[in-house]
Design a protein around this motif. Sequence first.
Motif, mmCIF file in Angstrom:
data_model
loop_
_atom_site.group_PDB
_atom_site.id
_atom_site.type_symbol
_atom_site.label_atom_id
_atom_site.label_comp_id
_atom_site.label_asym_id
_atom_site.label_seq_id
_atom_site.Cartn_x
_atom_site.Cartn_y
_atom_site.Cartn_z
ATOM 1 N N MET A 1 -19.473 -8.509 3.505
ATOM 2 C CA MET A 1 -19.089 -8.359 2.096
ATOM 3 C C MET A 1 -17.812 -9.176 1.846
ATOM 4 S SD MET A 1 -19.375 -6.900 -0.936
ATOM 5 C CE MET A 1 -20.475 -5.499 -0.689
ATOM 6 N N PRO A 2 -17.897 -10.239 1.048
ATOM 7 C CA PRO A 2 -16.696 -11.040 0.762
ATOM 8 C C PRO A 2 -15.748 -10.289 -0.170
ATOM 9 C CG PRO A 2 -18.562 -11.837 -0.518
ATOM 10 C CD PRO A 2 -19.113 -10.769 0.404
ATOM 11 N N VAL A 3 -14.465 -10.343 0.131
ATOM 12 C CA VAL A 3 -13.462 -9.678 -0.688
ATOM 13 C C VAL A 3 -12.227 -10.555 -0.783
ATOM 14 C CG1 VAL A 3 -14.234 -7.341 -0.124
ATOM 15 C CG2 VAL A 3 -12.467 -8.433 1.281
ATOM 16 N N GLU A 4 -11.463 -10.289 -1.822
ATOM 17 C CA GLU A 4 -10.143 -10.911 -1.961
ATOM 18 C C GLU A 4 -9.096 -9.827 -1.775
ATOM 19 O OE1 GLU A 4 -7.305 -13.135 -5.281
ATOM 20 O OE2 GLU A 4 -9.487 -12.988 -5.610
ATOM 21 N N VAL A 5 -8.064 -10.122 -1.002
ATOM 22 C CA VAL A 5 -7.043 -9.118 -0.715
ATOM 23 C C VAL A 5 -5.671 -9.633 -1.103
ATOM 24 C CG1 VAL A 5 -8.389 -8.141 1.186
ATOM 25 C CG2 VAL A 5 -6.644 -9.874 1.674
ATOM 26 N N ARG A 6 -4.770 -8.687 -1.333
ATOM 27 C CA ARG A 6 -3.354 -8.994 -1.551
ATOM 28 C C ARG A 6 -2.546 -8.144 -0.587
ATOM 29 N NH1 ARG A 6 -2.507 -10.810 -6.897
ATOM 30 N NH2 ARG A 6 -0.266 -10.806 -6.460
ATOM 31 N N THR A 7 -1.374 -8.626 -0.265
ATOM 32 C CA THR A 7 -0.498 -7.894 0.642
ATOM 33 C C THR A 7 0.296 -6.845 -0.133
ATOM 34 O OG1 THR A 7 -0.267 -9.858 2.023
ATOM 35 C CG2 THR A 7 1.332 -8.088 2.361
ATOM 36 N N ILE A 8 0.257 -5.601 0.329
ATOM 37 C CA ILE A 8 1.053 -4.557 -0.310
ATOM 38 C C ILE A 8 2.523 -4.826 -0.019
ATOM 39 C CG2 ILE A 8 1.574 -2.090 -0.362
ATOM 40 C CD1 ILE A 8 -1.298 -1.524 0.313
ATOM 41 N N GLU A 9 3.347 -4.755 -1.044
ATOM 42 C CA GLU A 9 4.767 -5.062 -0.886
ATOM 43 C C GLU A 9 5.614 -4.085 -1.679
ATOM 44 O OE1 GLU A 9 4.712 -8.443 -4.420
ATOM 45 O OE2 GLU A 9 4.993 -9.043 -2.349
ATOM 46 N N ARG A 10 6.900 -4.117 -1.382
ATOM 47 C CA ARG A 10 7.840 -3.293 -2.131
ATOM 48 C C ARG A 10 8.373 -4.091 -3.319
ATOM 49 N NH1 ARG A 10 8.978 1.410 0.230
ATOM 50 N NH2 ARG A 10 8.666 1.649 2.476
ATOM 51 N N LYS A 305 -17.961 -3.554 6.867
ATOM 52 C CA LYS A 305 -17.354 -4.788 7.329
ATOM 53 C C LYS A 305 -17.159 -5.727 6.129
ATOM 54 C CE LYS A 305 -16.903 -4.070 11.745
ATOM 55 N NZ LYS A 305 -15.552 -4.075 12.379
ATOM 56 N N VAL A 306 -16.025 -6.421 6.112
ATOM 57 C CA VAL A 306 -15.720 -7.316 4.999
ATOM 58 C C VAL A 306 -15.329 -8.680 5.529
ATOM 59 C CG1 VAL A 306 -14.989 -5.433 3.503
ATOM 60 C CG2 VAL A 306 -13.293 -6.597 4.922
ATOM 61 N N ASP A 307 -15.440 -9.650 4.667
ATOM 62 C CA ASP A 307 -15.045 -11.024 4.971
ATOM 63 C C ASP A 307 -13.983 -11.435 3.956
ATOM 64 O OD1 ASP A 307 -14.866 -13.600 5.904
ATOM 65 O OD2 ASP A 307 -16.600 -14.306 4.750
ATOM 66 N N ILE A 308 -12.738 -11.592 4.415
ATOM 67 C CA ILE A 308 -11.636 -11.955 3.526
ATOM 68 C C ILE A 308 -11.745 -13.430 3.178
ATOM 69 C CG2 ILE A 308 -9.139 -12.137 3.268
ATOM 70 C CD1 ILE A 308 -8.847 -9.772 5.139
ATOM 71 N N VAL A 309 -12.029 -13.699 1.899
ATOM 72 C CA VAL A 309 -12.187 -15.086 1.457
ATOM 73 C C VAL A 309 -10.931 -15.604 0.763
ATOM 74 C CG1 VAL A 309 -14.685 -14.930 1.283
ATOM 75 C CG2 VAL A 309 -13.273 -14.313 -0.686
ATOM 76 N N ARG A 310 -10.104 -14.694 0.217
ATOM 77 C CA ARG A 310 -8.846 -15.099 -0.403
ATOM 78 C C ARG A 310 -7.768 -14.096 -0.051
ATOM 79 N NH1 ARG A 310 -8.605 -18.931 -4.284
ATOM 80 N NH2 ARG A 310 -6.893 -17.941 -5.398
ATOM 81 N N LEU A 311 -6.582 -14.617 0.306
ATOM 82 C CA LEU A 311 -5.445 -13.782 0.664
ATOM 83 C C LEU A 311 -4.253 -14.199 -0.179
ATOM 84 C CD1 LEU A 311 -3.786 -11.814 2.436
ATOM 85 C CD2 LEU A 311 -3.503 -13.686 4.083
ATOM 86 N N ASP A 312 -3.716 -13.256 -0.933
ATOM 87 C CA ASP A 312 -2.553 -13.517 -1.781
ATOM 88 C C ASP A 312 -2.764 -14.733 -2.670
ATOM 89 O OD1 ASP A 312 -1.240 -11.330 -0.781
ATOM 90 O OD2 ASP A 312 -0.209 -12.455 0.788
ATOM 91 N N GLY A 313 -3.986 -14.834 -3.235
ATOM 92 C CA GLY A 313 -4.289 -15.889 -4.193
ATOM 93 C C GLY A 313 -4.642 -17.222 -3.601
ATOM 94 N N LYS A 314 -4.720 -17.326 -2.257
ATOM 95 C CA LYS A 314 -5.057 -18.588 -1.603
ATOM 96 C C LYS A 314 -6.337 -18.402 -0.776
ATOM 97 C CE LYS A 314 -0.216 -20.001 -1.230
ATOM 98 N NZ LYS A 314 0.875 -20.400 -0.310
ATOM 99 N N ASP A 315 -7.120 -19.482 -0.690
ATOM 100 C CA ASP A 315 -8.331 -19.432 0.120
ATOM 101 C C ASP A 315 -7.964 -19.199 1.573
ATOM 102 O OD1 ASP A 315 -9.861 -19.870 -2.087
ATOM 103 O OD2 ASP A 315 -10.006 -22.043 -1.779
#
Length: 359
Positions: A1-10, A305-315
Amino acid sequence: MPVEVRTIERRDMKDYLLASTTLEALREVEVYAKTSGVATSILVEEGDRVHKGDTLLIIDDREARLNLRKAEIAYREAKNALDRSKQMKARNLVSEEEFETVQLACERAKTELDEAKLAYQYTRVTAPIDGYIVDRLVELGTMVTQGKSLFRMAQFNPLRARIHIPEKDLKKVRIGQKVLLHAESEPSREFEGRVELISPAVDPASGTFKVTVRVDSSRGLLRPGMFVSCKIVVDRHEGALAVPKEAILYEGDRRYIYTVRDDTAERKDVDVGFTDDEYVEVAGDVSPGDFVVVAGQNNLASGMKVDIVRLDGKDAKADEKPRAGNEKNSDSARPHIDKTPREGKNPHMKQRVNPREHN
């Protein structure tokens, strides 16, 4: 399953009271004619910036100049007569009564001279304040009468915003609080103001009270009449855990997110706090540096199971895809990892309690 993720931050999260209004000039004046005559010269136009004392318009001054000249001559004659009378009085050649008559005549001539000077000055219409010409209400060659409005002027910095806040929020507003403003004409910019006045009375018809905000417009981008949205900052949580708004999912009254660890999705129930245009404050079993799913989460379930295709707005490149939570000894696996225990991550919010820990 393709997903886009962002890093949790303060992030520093703020609580706002929202309102909309139109900007007003802090000071606005009308310029009136103080004498009558034909407008022979107009020296400014709408939009011009002028300073106090600048000449805006000239009224036909020929008659005023003649009257001024006559008053000057009459005063000179009266003053010469007074000087002669003083010399004669010193030699007792005139009576006290005759001397007083000459003295009063001189004073009358001086008053008439002052009036003539003032009448001449009134043919020059000047700016009463520093500011901008908002409206020109006179045309060249038209007859101007005493008391006629000729110009409307306004000062553009600072500006004023009057907003109305619900009665229930009265205790949250204080003099000096920061106010963030956004104008439709400048959507990418944020402007600042401060609460200047708070009305002591609540409008019984609307159930609101009036708050006056002083707005800094020194950059010259704001103008009276512009529509703005206002956010009064009433509280602030520094260093709060925050996730993008799109990461939050709903199930009845519950809110949850999906995080990714070892290429596996995991559902996390969270409590939410302050919200801004992009982020939501959260508390729960999450830590800074965790990966939260922001796209593709609607069809997820814990353990998938997931497939991270974008991280923090970048491929995410295939050979560099992060494996969140898997490489414990690698600093490059996660942009930032908080080594503190996973409980009690947000000091500003009550943490969700897992009932299984108490069984």
